[in-house]
Scaffold this motif. Sequence first.
Motif, PDB file in Angstrom:
ATOM      1  N   ASP A  82       0.856  -1.188   0.000  1.00  0.00           N
ATOM      2  CA  ASP A  82       0.000   0.000   0.000  1.00  0.00           C
ATOM      3  C   ASP A  82       0.891   1.237   0.000  1.00  0.00           C
ATOM      4  OD1 ASP A  82      -1.787   2.046   0.354  1.00  0.00           O
ATOM      5  OD2 ASP A  82      -2.636   1.288   2.223  1.00  0.00           O
ATOM      6  N   ILE A  83       1.166   1.756  -1.199  1.00  0.00           N
ATOM      7  CA  ILE A  83       2.111   2.869  -1.308  1.00  0.00           C
ATOM      8  C   ILE A  83       1.408   4.212  -1.495  1.00  0.00           C
ATOM      9  CG2 ILE A  83       4.033   1.450  -2.125  1.00  0.00           C
ATOM     10  CD1 ILE A  83       3.318   2.445  -4.982  1.00  0.00           C
ATOM     11  N   GLN A  84       0.143   4.277  -1.122  1.00  0.00           N
ATOM     12  CA  GLN A  84      -0.586   5.531  -1.231  1.00  0.00           C
ATOM     13  C   GLN A  84       0.064   6.589  -0.341  1.00  0.00           C
ATOM     14  OE1 GLN A  84      -4.903   5.047  -0.743  1.00  0.00           O
ATOM     15  NE2 GLN A  84      -4.509   2.851  -0.836  1.00  0.00           N
ATOM     16  N   PRO A  85       0.152   7.824  -0.830  1.00  0.00           N
ATOM     17  CA  PRO A  85       0.767   8.886  -0.030  1.00  0.00           C
ATOM     18  C   PRO A  85       0.137   9.047   1.355  1.00  0.00           C
ATOM     19  CG  PRO A  85       0.469   9.631  -2.283  1.00  0.00           C
ATOM     20  CD  PRO A  85      -0.210   8.284  -2.172  1.00  0.00           C
ATOM     21  N   LEU A  86      -1.180   8.881   1.467  1.00  0.00           N
ATOM     22  CA  LEU A  86      -1.825   9.014   2.780  1.00  0.00           C
ATOM     23  C   LEU A  86      -1.357   7.944   3.753  1.00  0.00           C
ATOM     24  CD1 LEU A  86      -5.514  10.007   1.909  1.00  0.00           C
ATOM     25  CD2 LEU A  86      -3.768  11.410   3.014  1.00  0.00           C
ATOM     26  N   ALA A  87      -1.155   6.722   3.264  1.00  0.00           N
ATOM     27  CA  ALA A  87      -0.667   5.642   4.123  1.00  0.00           C
ATOM     28  C   ALA A  87       0.752   5.956   4.585  1.00  0.00           C
ATOM     29  CB  ALA A  87      -0.692   4.314   3.382  1.00  0.00           C
ATOM     30  N   GLN A  88       1.581   6.424   3.670  1.00  0.00           N
ATOM     31  CA  GLN A  88       2.963   6.762   4.016  1.00  0.00           C
ATOM     32  C   GLN A  88       3.001   7.893   5.050  1.00  0.00           C
ATOM     33  OE1 GLN A  88       5.740   7.068   0.712  1.00  0.00           O
ATOM     34  NE2 GLN A  88       4.321   5.904  -0.557  1.00  0.00           N
ATOM     35  N   GLU A  89       2.170   8.894   4.852  1.00  0.00           N
ATOM     36  CA  GLU A  89       2.109  10.031   5.781  1.00  0.00           C
ATOM     37  C   GLU A  89       1.658   9.570   7.171  1.00  0.00           C
ATOM     38  OE1 GLU A  89       2.197  14.013   7.023  1.00  0.00           O
ATOM     39  OE2 GLU A  89       2.757  13.281   5.041  1.00  0.00           O
ATOM     40  N   ARG A  90       0.632   8.729   7.194  1.00  0.00           N
ATOM     41  CA  ARG A  90       0.084   8.273   8.478  1.00  0.00           C
ATOM     42  C   ARG A  90       1.103   7.475   9.280  1.00  0.00           C
ATOM     43  NH1 ARG A  90      -5.025   4.245   9.549  1.00  0.00           N
ATOM     44  NH2 ARG A  90      -4.983   4.403  11.797  1.00  0.00           N
ATOM     45  N   VAL A  91       1.836   6.560   8.614  1.00  0.00           N
ATOM     46  CA  VAL A  91       2.782   5.746   9.376  1.00  0.00           C
ATOM     47  C   VAL A  91       3.942   6.594   9.903  1.00  0.00           C
ATOM     48  CG1 VAL A  91       2.172   3.592   8.220  1.00  0.00           C
ATOM     49  CG2 VAL A  91       4.112   4.920   7.373  1.00  0.00           C
ATOM     50  N   LYS A  92       4.321   7.597   9.172  1.00  0.00           N
ATOM     51  CA  LYS A  92       5.400   8.471   9.657  1.00  0.00           C
ATOM     52  C   LYS A  92       4.906   9.296  10.852  1.00  0.00           C
ATOM     53  CE  LYS A  92       8.414   8.249   5.835  1.00  0.00           C
ATOM     54  NZ  LYS A  92       9.064   8.846   4.713  1.00  0.00           N
ATOM     55  N   GLN A  93       3.635   9.730  10.812  1.00  0.00           N
ATOM     56  CA  GLN A  93       3.072  10.455  11.954  1.00  0.00           C
ATOM     57  C   GLN A  93       3.009   9.558  13.192  1.00  0.00           C
ATOM     58  OE1 GLN A  93      -0.726  11.848  10.525  1.00  0.00           O
ATOM     59  NE2 GLN A  93       0.156  13.692   9.600  1.00  0.00           N
ATOM     60  N   GLY A 121       5.224   7.349  13.934  1.00  0.00           N
ATOM     61  CA  GLY A 121       6.558   7.031  14.439  1.00  0.00           C
ATOM     62  C   GLY A 121       7.438   6.146  13.584  1.00  0.00           C
ATOM     63  N   ALA A 122       6.926   5.647  12.456  1.00  0.00           N
ATOM     64  CA  ALA A 122       7.792   4.849  11.582  1.00  0.00           C
ATOM     65  C   ALA A 122       8.844   5.767  10.968  1.00  0.00           C
ATOM     66  CB  ALA A 122       6.969   4.182  10.489  1.00  0.00           C
ATOM     67  N   ILE A 123      10.058   5.264  10.826  1.00  0.00           N
ATOM     68  CA  ILE A 123      11.118   6.113  10.276  1.00  0.00           C
ATOM     69  C   ILE A 123      11.161   6.043   8.757  1.00  0.00           C
ATOM     70  CG2 ILE A 123      12.546   6.075  12.330  1.00  0.00           C
ATOM     71  CD1 ILE A 123      14.040   4.175   9.760  1.00  0.00           C
ATOM     72  N   ALA A 124      10.583   4.975   8.194  1.00  0.00           N
ATOM     73  CA  ALA A 124      10.644   4.835   6.739  1.00  0.00           C
ATOM     74  C   ALA A 124       9.538   3.919   6.248  1.00  0.00           C
ATOM     75  CB  ALA A 124      12.006   4.295   6.326  1.00  0.00           C
ATOM     76  N   PHE A 125       9.332   3.975   4.947  1.00  0.00           N
ATOM     77  CA  PHE A 125       8.313   3.186   4.274  1.00  0.00           C
ATOM     78  C   PHE A 125       8.980   2.542   3.063  1.00  0.00           C
ATOM     79  CE2 PHE A 125       4.734   2.216   1.667  1.00  0.00           C
ATOM     80  CZ  PHE A 125       3.634   2.141   2.504  1.00  0.00           C
TER      81      PHE A 125
END
Length: 122
Positions: free
Chosen positions: A84-95, A97-101
Amino acid sequence: MPTPILVCDDSAMARKMLIKALPSSWNVEITQAANGLEALEAYRAGKAEVMFLDLTMPELDGYGVLETLQKEGLNSFVIVVSADIQPLAQERVKQLGAIAFVKKPVNPADVEGLLRQYGVEL
């Protein structure tokens, strides 16, 4: 001393592919989890200095794991690995605490580059 690594994905094949993508020079002790509940249990047992975390899993998904880690003030170097490489998913996981996707399928050069970028000793 080996670095404790946790690979969390509900697909055994995806876990196997990710483990193969890790740098061969990296001294690690690998624990596997098939869902978020198992991931949290392994984390709390000290087996996840670095965590590779899928988002879509039964019982507790990757978002739930990240939310729990954040709420409990737990500290781990979390890299989300997902198709799931949608920008919203990437943004949410970084918010959360994930350091990378990293997108599936995992490219070994991408994993090594990312680890080096964050100063992980390989």
